[in-house]
Design a protein around this motif. Structure first.
Motif, PDB file in Angstrom:
ATOM      1  N   ARG A  67       0.835  -1.212   0.000  1.00  0.00           N
ATOM      2  CA  ARG A  67       0.000   0.000   0.000  1.00  0.00           C
ATOM      3  C   ARG A  67       0.866   1.259   0.000  1.00  0.00           C
ATOM      4  N   ARG A  68       1.901   1.256   0.849  1.00  0.00           N
ATOM      5  CA  ARG A  68       2.807   2.410   0.898  1.00  0.00           C
ATOM      6  C   ARG A  68       3.544   2.585  -0.425  1.00  0.00           C
ATOM      7  N   ARG A  70       2.423   1.672  -3.344  1.00  0.00           N
ATOM      8  CA  ARG A  70       1.474   2.243  -4.309  1.00  0.00           C
ATOM      9  C   ARG A  70       1.286   3.745  -4.071  1.00  0.00           C
ATOM     10  N   GLU A  71       1.230   4.154  -2.786  1.00  0.00           N
ATOM     11  CA  GLU A  71       1.086   5.583  -2.480  1.00  0.00           C
ATOM     12  C   GLU A  71       2.279   6.379  -2.988  1.00  0.00           C
ATOM     13  N   GLN A  74       2.028   6.511  -6.704  1.00  0.00           N
ATOM     14  CA  GLN A  74       0.958   7.431  -7.088  1.00  0.00           C
ATOM     15  C   GLN A  74       1.392   8.881  -6.908  1.00  0.00           C
ATOM     16  N   LYS A  75       2.087   9.162  -5.808  1.00  0.00           N
ATOM     17  CA  LYS A  75       2.574  10.515  -5.554  1.00  0.00           C
ATOM     18  C   LYS A  75       3.584  10.941  -6.609  1.00  0.00           C
TER      19      LYS A  75
END
Length: 224
Positions: A67-68, A70-71, A74-75
């Protein structure tokens, strides 16, 4: 981006390794169970529960890491997109400014000329206002000077009138004094004549009574 893809592949490898480790642990458990078949079943059930909990923790940790990841990706994508959008906007603005350069310069020149005319008009209005104020002030001073001259002339006329009246009164008083002196002189002459007349009459009376008597001589002193 290449690094992020390589990183995304690592969780599957870890899951693969974790499966092999679990298989090895299970085989070891079987050997241990065969070797220590005399141990109670409770210890084997506790060990399985512990392994399941560890697997669950690892699974949750892996999900959190993904999840991190992907974040972060994404950022990075959003930042890259924002940067590209900003560059495109800046480029478009520069192109539009270049296209409208002459138009903008003409508009700026027009506004400068308009501001210049407005300033000149304001200066002319202010100068006319100042001139009007100066004329008004000059007119007011002239009116005050005229009133002062009229007041001074009135005072001088009044003084001249008083002087003339005083001179006239003084002349009348002098005439009255001269007339009084004349009357006094006439009165003295009349009194002198009457006195001489009385003296002559008395002499006649005396001479008429006694002609033998010597004549008396009388001298009259002038009346002062």
């Amino acid at each position: 981006m290449g690094r992020s893809r390589s990183r995304t592949k690592s969780p599957s490898r870890r899951r693969h390794k974790s499966k092999h480790s679990r298989k090895r642990s299970k085989s070891r458990e079987k050997h241990s169970n065969n070797k220590y078949s005399d141990k109670p079943k409770e210890r084997s059930s506790k060990s399985r529960d512990r392994d399941r909990k560890m697997d669950e923790v690892e699974r949750l940790a892996e999900m959190e890491r993904q999840r991190r990841q992907r974040e972060v990706e994404q950022k990075m994508v959003e930042e890259e997109a924002a940067k590209r959008i900003e560059e495109l906007v800046q480029k478009r603005v520069e192109e539009e400014l270049e296209k409208r350069k002459e138009e903008i310069e003409a508009e700026v020149q027009r506004r400068v000329e308009e501001a210049k005319r407005a300033m000149e008009r304001q200066m002319m209005e202010e100068m006319e206002w100042r001139q009007a104020k100066l004329r008004e002030e000059e007119k007011r001073r002239e009116e005050e000077e005229r009133k002062k001259r009229e007041e001074l002339e009135r005072i001088m006329e009044e003084n001249n009138r008083k002087i003339e009246e005083a001179q006239k009164k003084l002349a009348e008083e002098r005439l009255a004094m001269v007339e009084q002196q004349r009357l006094m002189e006439e009165e003295r002459q009349r009194m002198r004549k009457e006195h001489e007349k009385r003296v002559k009459e008395e002499q006649k009376k005396i001479l008429g009574k006694n002609n033998s008597r010597p004549k008396l001589s009388f001298t009259l002193k002038p009346v002062t």
